[in-house]
Design a protein around this motif. Structure first.
Motif, mmCIF file in Angstrom:
data_model
loop_
_atom_site.group_PDB
_atom_site.id
_atom_site.type_symbol
_atom_site.label_atom_id
_atom_site.label_comp_id
_atom_site.label_asym_id
_atom_site.label_seq_id
_atom_site.Cartn_x
_atom_site.Cartn_y
_atom_site.Cartn_z
ATOM 1 N N UNK A 67 -8.743 -4.787 7.971
ATOM 2 C CA UNK A 67 -7.357 -4.735 8.433
ATOM 3 C C UNK A 67 -6.353 -5.136 7.357
ATOM 4 N N UNK A 68 -6.715 -6.095 6.497
ATOM 5 C CA UNK A 68 -5.836 -6.472 5.395
ATOM 6 C C UNK A 68 -5.621 -5.294 4.458
ATOM 7 N N UNK A 69 -6.708 -4.617 4.089
ATOM 8 C CA UNK A 69 -6.605 -3.451 3.214
ATOM 9 C C UNK A 69 -5.755 -2.365 3.863
ATOM 10 N N UNK A 70 -6.014 -2.081 5.136
ATOM 11 C CA UNK A 70 -5.261 -1.043 5.832
ATOM 12 C C UNK A 70 -3.785 -1.420 5.996
ATOM 13 N N UNK A 71 -3.510 -2.688 6.278
ATOM 14 C CA UNK A 71 -2.125 -3.112 6.463
ATOM 15 C C UNK A 71 -1.338 -2.934 5.161
ATOM 16 N N UNK A 72 -1.950 -3.320 4.055
ATOM 17 C CA UNK A 72 -1.321 -3.109 2.755
ATOM 18 C C UNK A 72 -1.088 -1.623 2.516
ATOM 19 N N UNK A 73 -2.073 -0.810 2.840
ATOM 20 C CA UNK A 73 -1.957 0.633 2.653
ATOM 21 C C UNK A 73 -0.817 1.207 3.488
ATOM 22 N N UNK A 74 -0.701 0.770 4.738
ATOM 23 C CA UNK A 74 0.361 1.291 5.607
ATOM 24 C C UNK A 74 1.741 0.933 5.067
ATOM 25 N N UNK A 75 1.880 -0.270 4.514
ATOM 26 C CA UNK A 75 3.143 -0.631 3.891
ATOM 27 C C UNK A 75 3.465 0.270 2.715
ATOM 28 N N UNK A 76 2.435 0.622 1.920
ATOM 29 C CA UNK A 76 2.636 1.534 0.808
ATOM 30 C C UNK A 76 3.056 2.923 1.289
#
Length: 211
Positions: free
Chosen positions: A130-139
């Protein structure tokens, strides 16, 4: 019609703790430091030396803390998280992944997880994805030039165990947008494009004054 964030949202730069940060350009020593710290994180969770070695290591880390402590800087001033050329943008919080695609049709990152991210049985801890995905969604929000947003909803479906020390790819895109809302989907795959995890997220544009 302009797609710049300020054209969509005149108060773009006034969202509490979210000014528009510029990329940082620290000297090469910062990249060396972050790489060494990442290796230290891996070793901190994967070594079992004798007590004397632990004491020696603790002393060395304490000396490093003393060295850096006088240079603490406010958010947005320190380079961590603001160096796109470095894995994880130079932030030790983020997995050391590199942006390989950044555009209106989506964002892609490539990388792998080391021992620091193991949850058990040599597999990546489920809470890391989820941390990786959350960062990705912000990008993705930035790449599509949508106004700055926060995560309102993030659902991760785990399809297979995510391995460590294996090259992986994560990608996402905006599926639709409704007013302040951006609906995003994405996936994590291995080198053979086998699906490891999926994400569906809702990012909501901040109102003026919202932190």
């Amino acid at each position: 019609m302009s797609t710049e964030p300020e054209a969509l949202d005149p108060d773009y730069g006034k969202h509490g703790g979210f000014p528009r940060y510029e990329p940082a350009k620290p000297g090469p020593g910062f990249g060396r430091f972050v790489a060494a710290m990442r290796r230290l994180q891996d070793l901190a969770v994967s070594t079992d030396p004798d007590d004397d070695t632990w004491d020696d290591a603790a002393g060395r880390v304490e000396e490093l803390v003393k060295l850096l402590d006088p240079f603490q800087a406010p958010e947005g001033v320190a380079p961590a998280g603001r160096v796109p050329a470095l894995p994880g943008m130079g932030s030790l919080l983020l997995p050391p992944w590199q942006i390989t695609k950044f555009g209106a049709d989506g964002v892609e990152m490539r990388g792998q997880f080391g021992r620091y991210y193991v949850g058990g049985n040599m597999a990546v801890h489920g809470g890391v994805l989820p941390l990786l995905f959350d960062h990705l969604c912000g990008m993705v929000v930035h790449a599509t030039q949508r106004p700055i947003s926060r995560t309102a909803f993030l659902k991760v479906d785990y399809r297979k165990v995510t391995p460590i020390d294996t090259p992986l790819v994560v990608r996402a895109r905006v599926d639709s947008a409704e007013g302040r809302k951006s609906f995003i989907s994405g996936e994590l795959v291995d080198g053979d494009d086998n699906l490891l995890a999926e994400v569906h997220a809702l990012m909501v544009q901040l109102l003026p004054g919202q932190p």
